[in-house]
Design an enzyme around this catalytic site. Sequence first.
Site, PDB file in Angstrom:
ATOM      1  N   ASP A   1     -32.857  29.634 -10.076  1.00  0.00           N
ATOM      2  CA  ASP A   1     -32.415  30.728  -9.207  1.00  0.00           C
ATOM      3  C   ASP A   1     -32.689  30.416  -7.734  1.00  0.00           C
ATOM      4  O   ASP A   1     -33.636  29.692  -7.410  1.00  0.00           O
ATOM      5  CB  ASP A   1     -33.155  32.018  -9.618  1.00  0.00           C
ATOM      6  CG  ASP A   1     -32.461  33.274  -9.095  1.00  0.00           C
ATOM      7  OD1 ASP A   1     -31.323  33.182  -8.617  1.00  0.00           O
ATOM      8  OD2 ASP A   1     -33.089  34.355  -9.170  1.00  0.00           O
TER       9      ASP A   1
ATOM     10  N   ASN B   1     -23.253  37.027 -14.667  1.00  0.00           N
ATOM     11  CA  ASN B   1     -22.724  36.303 -13.508  1.00  0.00           C
ATOM     12  C   ASN B   1     -21.187  36.357 -13.441  1.00  0.00           C
ATOM     13  O   ASN B   1     -20.596  36.081 -12.384  1.00  0.00           O
ATOM     14  CB  ASN B   1     -23.195  34.840 -13.491  1.00  0.00           C
ATOM     15  CG  ASN B   1     -24.669  34.660 -13.175  1.00  0.00           C
ATOM     16  OD1 ASN B   1     -25.295  33.702 -13.619  1.00  0.00           O
ATOM     17  ND2 ASN B   1     -25.239  35.568 -12.385  1.00  0.00           N
TER      18      ASN B   1
HETATM   19  C1  IPE Z   1     -30.165  34.454 -13.489  1.00  0.00           C
HETATM   20  O1  IPE Z   1     -30.083  34.499 -12.097  1.00  0.00           O
HETATM   21  C2  IPE Z   1     -29.051  33.641 -14.046  1.00  0.00           C
HETATM   22  C3  IPE Z   1     -29.067  32.221 -13.707  1.00  0.00           C
HETATM   23  C4  IPE Z   1     -30.009  31.601 -13.069  1.00  0.00           C
HETATM   24  C5  IPE Z   1     -27.947  31.461 -14.166  1.00  0.00           C
HETATM   25  P1  IPE Z   1     -29.403  35.737 -11.345  1.00  0.00           P
HETATM   26  O2  IPE Z   1     -29.517  35.469  -9.909  1.00  0.00           O
HETATM   27  O3  IPE Z   1     -28.055  35.979 -11.891  1.00  0.00           O
HETATM   28  O4  IPE Z   1     -30.347  36.932 -11.813  1.00  0.00           O
HETATM   29  P2  IPE Z   1     -30.657  38.330 -11.152  1.00  0.00           P
HETATM   30  O5  IPE Z   1     -29.328  39.001 -10.926  1.00  0.00           O
HETATM   31  O6  IPE Z   1     -31.368  38.072  -9.876  1.00  0.00           O
HETATM   32  O7  IPE Z   1     -31.521  39.028 -12.143  1.00  0.00           O
HETATM   33  C1  IPE Z   2     -28.704  30.727  -9.212  1.00  0.00           C
HETATM   34  O1  IPE Z   2     -28.670  30.978  -7.853  1.00  0.00           O
HETATM   35  C2  IPE Z   2     -27.423  30.150  -9.738  1.00  0.00           C
HETATM   36  C3  IPE Z   2     -26.620  31.089 -10.525  1.00  0.00           C
HETATM   37  C4  IPE Z   2     -26.988  32.289 -10.894  1.00  0.00           C
HETATM   38  C5  IPE Z   2     -25.298  30.627 -10.936  1.00  0.00           C
HETATM   39  P1  IPE Z   2     -28.059  32.326  -7.266  1.00  0.00           P
HETATM   40  O2  IPE Z   2     -26.611  32.138  -7.075  1.00  0.00           O
HETATM   41  O3  IPE Z   2     -28.442  33.484  -8.125  1.00  0.00           O
HETATM   42  O4  IPE Z   2     -28.803  32.397  -5.871  1.00  0.00           O
HETATM   43  P2  IPE Z   2     -29.450  33.664  -5.191  1.00  0.00           P
HETATM   44  O5  IPE Z   2     -30.338  34.320  -6.200  1.00  0.00           O
HETATM   45  O6  IPE Z   2     -28.311  34.552  -4.792  1.00  0.00           O
HETATM   46  O7  IPE Z   2     -30.201  33.126  -4.025  1.00  0.00           O
HETATM   47 MG    MG Z   3     -30.024  34.732  -8.170  1.00  0.00          MG
END
Ligand code: IPE
Ligand code: IPE
Ligand code: MG
Length: 233
Positions: free
Chosen positions: A13, A61
């Site tokens: 993340d 997502n």
């Molecule tokens: C969790 O991260 C999913 C992945 C890392 C693929 P998100 O960024 O989607 O999770 P939330 O929304 O902060 O809980």
């Molecule tokens: C994790 O990084 C990757 C996916 C969930 C695909 P994020 O895209 O959630 O990055 P932040 O949390 O917005 O920084």
């Molecule tokens: Mg994230």
Amino acid sequence: MTDTIQHIAVIMDGNGRWAKARGLPRSAGHKQGAETLQKIAEAVADMGIKCLTVYAFSTENWNRPKEEVDYLMGLLRQYLKSEFKQIQERGARIRFIGERQMLADDIVEQMEKIESDTKNNDKFTFCIALSYGSRQEITSTFRKLAERVKNGQLDIDNINEKLISNELYTQGIPDPDLVIRTSGEERISNYLLWQIAYSELFFTKTLWPDFSVDELKDIINQYQTRERRYGKV
Ligand code: IPE
Ligand code: IPE
Ligand code: MG
């Protein structure tokens, strides 16, 4: 030292925040994050740890803006074509867990090909959670088991933890010993809920694109000092 660890699960993340901090589009964070994944996967394989599962894209997502979803799917296509080869050459078995019906046909085709090409590799399992949601996984398992009970193929008395574990997408993979989440968020976000019942949890503020092999080693060292009691004294 790492021989007690069989399985590391990671919630990658912070890609978006990494990009934002540099004044770049979120896609730049995903691109850099994909490179970090490559590096970490190779390091885990080289440490002799049997399995690495990474959360690449959750069922939730899909609710992101179309532009971002399209970019991530494009990155995935590129990885399926070329980048997975390197880890494959290290003797990795590659598996995908998640809801395939949501993914484009050409992507599913590539995924199936890689899974079938690597199915006899037993040195290291690289498991990618893609379009994955743990509640969805558990729900579909309930349905499968209910169907079997209904058809008279399964006796209710034979439903136990082992049977359920064997029906999840992660069948045959030991439960994670540790879960690492980057970016400072301290939540599970629908990841491996059944499988992490007794996993050790590690949260780091490092954003995924900045996560390094050194930090991974540091977390592994911390893991070695934890006492896993499993409810005993
Ligand atoms: C969790 O991260 C999913 C992945 C890392 C693929 P998100 O960024 O989607 O999770 P939330 O929304 O902060 O809980
Ligand atoms: C994790 O990084 C990757 C996916 C969930 C695909 P994020 O895209 O959630 O990055 P932040 O949390 O917005 O920084
Ligand atoms: Mg994230």
